[in-house]
Design a protein around this motif. Structure first.
Motif, PDB file in Angstrom:
ATOM      1  N   ILE A   1     -67.694  22.298  32.568  1.00 54.34           N
ATOM      2  CA  ILE A   1     -67.864  21.155  33.476  1.00 54.34           C
ATOM      3  C   ILE A   1     -69.188  21.278  34.221  1.00 54.34           C
ATOM      4  N   SER A   2     -69.467  22.498  34.656  1.00 55.77           N
ATOM      5  CA  SER A   2     -70.712  22.747  35.370  1.00 55.77           C
ATOM      6  C   SER A   2     -71.927  22.434  34.509  1.00 55.77           C
ATOM      7  N   LEU A   3     -71.881  22.814  33.251  1.00 58.82           N
ATOM      8  CA  LEU A   3     -73.007  22.572  32.354  1.00 58.82           C
ATOM      9  C   LEU A   3     -73.305  21.082  32.258  1.00 58.82           C
ATOM     10  N   MET A   4     -72.270  20.275  32.098  1.00 61.13           N
ATOM     11  CA  MET A   4     -72.467  18.825  32.030  1.00 61.13           C
ATOM     12  C   MET A   4     -73.010  18.280  33.343  1.00 61.13           C
ATOM     13  N   ALA A   5     -72.523  18.828  34.460  1.00 62.57           N
ATOM     14  CA  ALA A   5     -72.969  18.356  35.767  1.00 62.57           C
ATOM     15  C   ALA A   5     -74.429  18.716  36.015  1.00 62.57           C
ATOM     16  N   ASN A   6     -74.826  19.930  35.655  1.00 66.09           N
ATOM     17  CA  ASN A   6     -76.228  20.321  35.799  1.00 66.09           C
ATOM     18  C   ASN A   6     -77.129  19.403  34.992  1.00 66.09           C
ATOM     19  N   GLN A   7     -76.723  19.089  33.790  1.00 63.38           N
ATOM     20  CA  GLN A   7     -77.526  18.210  32.943  1.00 63.38           C
ATOM     21  C   GLN A   7     -77.613  16.807  33.532  1.00 63.38           C
ATOM     22  N   ALA A   8     -76.503  16.314  34.083  1.00 60.46           N
ATOM     23  CA  ALA A   8     -76.504  14.986  34.695  1.00 60.46           C
ATOM     24  C   ALA A   8     -77.408  14.944  35.916  1.00 60.46           C
ATOM     25  N   LEU A   9     -77.382  15.998  36.722  1.00 57.23           N
ATOM     26  CA  LEU A   9     -78.225  16.034  37.906  1.00 57.23           C
ATOM     27  C   LEU A   9     -79.696  16.119  37.533  1.00 57.23           C
TER      28      LEU A   9
ATOM     29  N   TRP B   1     -82.404  13.414  38.651  1.00 56.01           N
ATOM     30  CA  TRP B   1     -83.578  13.927  39.368  1.00 56.01           C
ATOM     31  C   TRP B   1     -84.856  13.356  38.772  1.00 56.01           C
ATOM     32  N   ARG B   2     -84.956  13.462  37.436  1.00 55.21           N
ATOM     33  CA  ARG B   2     -86.170  12.995  36.773  1.00 55.21           C
ATOM     34  C   ARG B   2     -86.255  11.475  36.735  1.00 55.21           C
ATOM     35  N   ALA B   3     -85.117  10.795  36.804  1.00 53.73           N
ATOM     36  CA  ALA B   3     -85.112   9.331  36.771  1.00 53.73           C
ATOM     37  C   ALA B   3     -85.447   8.711  38.125  1.00 53.73           C
ATOM     38  N   GLY B   4     -85.500   9.526  39.164  1.00 58.31           N
ATOM     39  CA  GLY B   4     -85.874   9.013  40.479  1.00 58.31           C
ATOM     40  C   GLY B   4     -84.714   8.605  41.360  1.00 58.31           C
ATOM     41  N   GLY B   5     -83.493   8.915  40.973  1.00 63.17           N
ATOM     42  CA  GLY B   5     -82.343   8.550  41.806  1.00 63.17           C
ATOM     43  C   GLY B   5     -82.063   9.520  42.923  1.00 63.17           C
TER      44      GLY B   5
END
Length: 303
Positions: free
Chosen positions: A276-284, A288-292
């Motif tokens: 779950i953490s791996l997916m969350a890190n990737q989503a963040l 982050w890079r998208a500017g949100g």
């Protein structure tokens, strides 16, 4: 900063009641050993993102061991504090009596004491963290310069002040900001600084991504500025380091994957949490890079 690698649920409520404040304190108490595993061994253990200068060649984290990735994360977490010290003028603003509000396991408190000679009051609402911070301070030779205070940040006692500055490194998102600034106005001397490094939201989706995995209340820079102004503070410095901190999520995800791939002793529950953490890190990292989401450094002064 709440660590995605230790979260097994996704709380949606914001913290307003004393019961919720106690829940957060217990939450951090319960995960201490896992924080040490990822960010240790200490004595300066940090619990926030890292700073990665654009001129630096990044670690090839996909082929690295968990220990190598952890060393890189720790190096860049220290780099974030050194960057903060530079832009905040730590040699004259953070060298006196300071509050480290939301001190985690004390890495920042030790940093300000060792590097700048500050007398630090390390504030935490996790009771089991206090003796750990004190032990690390003794180990580092600054036991006389770092004291712990277990309390809610909105109820800082006034008997220890006035302080010369307050620092909050990825902790102010847990606070009721108007109440916190009002309380700081009572314990800081006139002209004192409040130095904040935090994740700020720039659009609703960014707020959702951040809040889904943390016991926190994400806000905009304007929200902070308005809360501070109402309590008599003025925003005097602002710096953005979103691009320089985005590699943290790549390394954090790589550490999680490396542990999953290499540690055969993990329980089924641990493996599920890490996936779950791996997916969350990737989503963040994506947000982050998208500017949100925006990583910023703010400094306020008490008029």
């Amino acid at each position: 900063m709440a660590n995605l690698d230790e979260i097994s649920s996704s709380p949606q409520t914001v913290l307003e009641s004393q019961d919720e404040v106690r829940i957060v304190g217990q939450y951090y108490d319960d995960k201490t050993a896992r924080l040490v595993r990822k960010y240790g061994p200490g004595p300066r253990i940090h619990y926030h993102v890292g700073y990665y200068p654009s001129s630096e060649t990044p670690l090839n984290a996909h082929d690295a061991t968990p220990d190598a990735i952890r060393r890189s994360i720790r190096l860049h977490q220290e780099g974030l504090l050194r960057y903060a010290a530079k832009i905040w003028g730590a040699e004259h603003r953070l060298s006196g009596r300071i509050l480290d509000v939301g001190c985690g396991l004390g890495g920042g408190s030790l940093f300000w004491a060792q590097e700048y000679g500050a007398d630090v009051t390390a504030v935490t609402n996790a009771p089991e963290h206090a003796p750990i911070v004190e032990g690390f301070a003794q180990e580092s030779g600054v036991g006389g310069k770092v004291r712990t205070l277990v309390c809610d940040a909105m109820h800082l006692p006034s008997d220890g002040g006035p302080f010369d500055a307050a620092v909050a490194i990825e902790s102010s998102g847990y606070f009721n900001r108007p109440q916190w600034f009002e309380r700081l106005a009572r314990v800081l001397r006139p002209g004192a600084s409040v130095c904040i490094e935090e994740v700020f939201t720039t659009r609703p989706h960014g707020a959702d991504v951040w809040a889904e995995y943390f016991y926190t209340k994400p806000a905009t820079v304007l929200d902070y500025a308005e809360a501070a102004k109402s309590a008599g503070f003025e925003l005097v410095d602002e710096a953005d380091a979103t691009s320089e901190t985005s590699p943290f999520w790549d390394e954090s995800a790589a550490w999680t994957k490396a542990v999953l791939d290499s540690d055969s002793s993990l329980s089924a529950v641990d493996r599920r949490q890490l996936r779950i953490s791996l997916m969350a890190n990737q989503a963040l990292g994506t947000e982050w890079r998208a500017g949100g989401l925006r990583l910023g450094f703010l400094r306020f002064e008490l008029k």
